[in-house]
Motif scaffolding. Sequence first.
Motif, PDB file in Angstrom:
ATOM      1  N   VAL A   1      35.816  49.864  32.347  1.00 37.16           N
ATOM      2  CA  VAL A   1      37.160  49.424  31.974  1.00 37.16           C
ATOM      3  C   VAL A   1      37.059  48.466  30.794  1.00 37.16           C
ATOM      4  O   VAL A   1      36.000  47.909  30.529  1.00 37.16           O
ATOM      5  CB  VAL A   1      37.891  48.719  33.151  1.00 37.16           C
ATOM      6  N   GLU A   2      38.182  48.299  30.117  1.00 40.52           N
ATOM      7  CA  GLU A   2      38.258  47.291  29.059  1.00 40.52           C
ATOM      8  C   GLU A   2      38.814  46.030  29.714  1.00 40.52           C
ATOM      9  O   GLU A   2      39.955  46.029  30.191  1.00 40.52           O
ATOM     10  CB  GLU A   2      39.203  47.801  27.959  1.00 40.52           C
ATOM     11  N   ILE A   3      37.994  44.986  29.780  1.00 36.55           N
ATOM     12  CA  ILE A   3      38.408  43.788  30.512  1.00 36.55           C
ATOM     13  C   ILE A   3      39.515  43.043  29.749  1.00 36.55           C
ATOM     14  O   ILE A   3      39.401  42.818  28.542  1.00 36.55           O
ATOM     15  CB  ILE A   3      37.197  42.848  30.765  1.00 36.55           C
ATOM     16  N   VAL A   4      40.578  42.690  30.445  1.00 37.56           N
ATOM     17  CA  VAL A   4      41.632  41.848  29.882  1.00 37.56           C
ATOM     18  C   VAL A   4      41.065  40.422  29.873  1.00 37.56           C
ATOM     19  O   VAL A   4      40.591  39.956  30.911  1.00 37.56           O
ATOM     20  CB  VAL A   4      42.905  41.927  30.776  1.00 37.56           C
ATOM     21  N   PRO A   5      41.079  39.724  28.729  1.00 41.69           N
ATOM     22  CA  PRO A   5      40.338  38.450  28.642  1.00 41.69           C
ATOM     23  C   PRO A   5      41.056  37.266  29.292  1.00 41.69           C
ATOM     24  O   PRO A   5      41.187  36.199  28.699  1.00 41.69           O
ATOM     25  CB  PRO A   5      40.178  38.256  27.130  1.00 41.69           C
ATOM     26  N   ILE A   6      41.529  37.496  30.494  1.00 39.41           N
ATOM     27  CA  ILE A   6      42.304  36.476  31.217  1.00 39.41           C
ATOM     28  C   ILE A   6      41.735  36.347  32.623  1.00 39.41           C
ATOM     29  O   ILE A   6      41.453  37.352  33.267  1.00 39.41           O
ATOM     30  CB  ILE A   6      43.786  36.918  31.338  1.00 39.41           C
ATOM     31  N   GLU A   7      41.549  35.112  33.087  1.00 35.62           N
ATOM     32  CA  GLU A   7      41.225  34.888  34.488  1.00 35.62           C
ATOM     33  C   GLU A   7      42.534  34.524  35.183  1.00 35.62           C
ATOM     34  O   GLU A   7      43.268  33.657  34.714  1.00 35.62           O
ATOM     35  CB  GLU A   7      40.214  33.757  34.643  1.00 35.62           C
ATOM     36  N   VAL A   8      42.823  35.199  36.268  1.00 37.21           N
ATOM     37  CA  VAL A   8      44.046  34.928  37.020  1.00 37.21           C
ATOM     38  C   VAL A   8      43.656  34.130  38.259  1.00 37.21           C
ATOM     39  O   VAL A   8      42.849  34.585  39.067  1.00 37.21           O
ATOM     40  CB  VAL A   8      44.730  36.248  37.434  1.00 37.21           C
ATOM     41  N   LEU A   9      44.176  32.922  38.378  1.00 35.94           N
ATOM     42  CA  LEU A   9      43.893  32.093  39.540  1.00 35.94           C
ATOM     43  C   LEU A   9      45.084  32.176  40.482  1.00 35.94           C
ATOM     44  O   LEU A   9      46.233  32.026  40.056  1.00 35.94           O
ATOM     45  CB  LEU A   9      43.641  30.639  39.128  1.00 35.94           C
ATOM     46  N   VAL A  10      44.795  32.445  41.736  1.00 39.97           N
ATOM     47  CA  VAL A  10      45.827  32.585  42.763  1.00 39.97           C
ATOM     48  C   VAL A  10      45.595  31.469  43.763  1.00 39.97           C
ATOM     49  O   VAL A  10      44.496  31.336  44.302  1.00 39.97           O
ATOM     50  CB  VAL A  10      45.715  33.958  43.468  1.00 39.97           C
ATOM     51  N   ARG A  11      46.638  30.645  43.984  1.00 40.67           N
ATOM     52  CA  ARG A  11      46.433  29.450  44.812  1.00 40.67           C
ATOM     53  C   ARG A  11      47.454  29.363  45.939  1.00 40.67           C
ATOM     54  O   ARG A  11      48.662  29.414  45.689  1.00 40.67           O
ATOM     55  CB  ARG A  11      46.581  28.194  43.948  1.00 40.67           C
ATOM     56  N   ASN A  12      46.933  29.179  47.153  1.00 40.77           N
ATOM     57  CA  ASN A  12      47.781  28.976  48.328  1.00 40.77           C
ATOM     58  C   ASN A  12      47.750  27.525  48.803  1.00 40.77           C
ATOM     59  O   ASN A  12      48.687  27.054  49.438  1.00 40.77           O
ATOM     60  CB  ASN A  12      47.323  29.903  49.462  1.00 40.77           C
ATOM     61  N   VAL A  13      46.646  26.852  48.521  1.00 41.46           N
ATOM     62  CA  VAL A  13      46.422  25.468  48.953  1.00 41.46           C
ATOM     63  C   VAL A  13      45.842  24.733  47.739  1.00 41.46           C
ATOM     64  O   VAL A  13      45.017  25.301  47.011  1.00 41.46           O
ATOM     65  CB  VAL A  13      45.401  25.437  50.126  1.00 41.46           C
ATOM     66  N   ALA A  14      46.248  23.490  47.514  1.00 40.63           N
ATOM     67  CA  ALA A  14      45.725  22.745  46.362  1.00 40.63           C
ATOM     68  C   ALA A  14      44.247  22.423  46.561  1.00 40.63           C
ATOM     69  O   ALA A  14      43.834  21.989  47.639  1.00 40.63           O
ATOM     70  CB  ALA A  14      46.515  21.448  46.177  1.00 40.63           C
TER      71      ALA A  14
END
Length: 236
Positions: free
Chosen positions: A84-97
């Motif tokens: 795949v062609e990597i999208v140059p973004i890290e997506v952080l998903v947070r439920n608790v600080a």
Amino acid sequence: MKKLDMLYEGKAKKVYKTDQSDRYIIEYKDDATAFNGLKKGTIADKGIVNNTMSAYLFEALEAEGIPTHFVSRLDDRNMLVKSVEIVPIEVLVRNVAAGSLSKRLGLAEGTRLPMTVLEFCYKNDELGDPIINEYHIEAMKMATPQEVERIKEMALMINDILAERFAQAGIRLVDFKLEFGRCDGQIVLADEISPDTCRLWDIQTDEKLDKDRFRRDLGKVEESYHQVLERIMGGR
Ligand code: UDP
């Protein structure tokens, strides 16, 4: 499938070409780094745990309708994936600080967020993966607004599926990082899902069972990685 030239070596994985142009092999290493490479070490058998756990969770997500780059687990440390062609973004998903969110906003670690919070970082080691927003993503052409919408939708669906799986294993999914790629005109989940990329706390005791044990020198690093794998996969 034959492993050919190495394309890329990252901090925790190596990527190889194969005899099929649309397939790569990912080899998971035991090397561990933290704080943008400042802290280095190894975690025995981490590569095996992360490969096995990622394969298991990618399959579970596919079964729930989430497209991923995963094709098959080849052996202990290797998986076959779609190129795949990597999208140059890290997506952080947070439920608790926790972690950088706690620092940035002055929220005590462990504060429950009343809704899931998504963040984006620009995947760039030299710049230290700076936090960015949707304007930066569009202006710098990292992804189109349509792609960002799809990434957000997928990230929230993935969170629901994973949080439930971990909860069944007595583990709280505090936060995690996702990477996406483009494949045949669609956005697919790529990279890995492992104790390297998730914060995982015991639901009863809040004991940390993830890479923070390495980052913060808490001990029992290997044991915690194995425990997470054992708890989510059981006898499978
Ligand atoms: N994370 C990751 N790779 C990164 C940055 C973060 O896998 O380059 C994961 C991290 O393990 C945690 C979540 O994303 O589960 C949120 O990380 P945070 O921004 O709090 O980063 P940290 O405290 O590690 O700097």
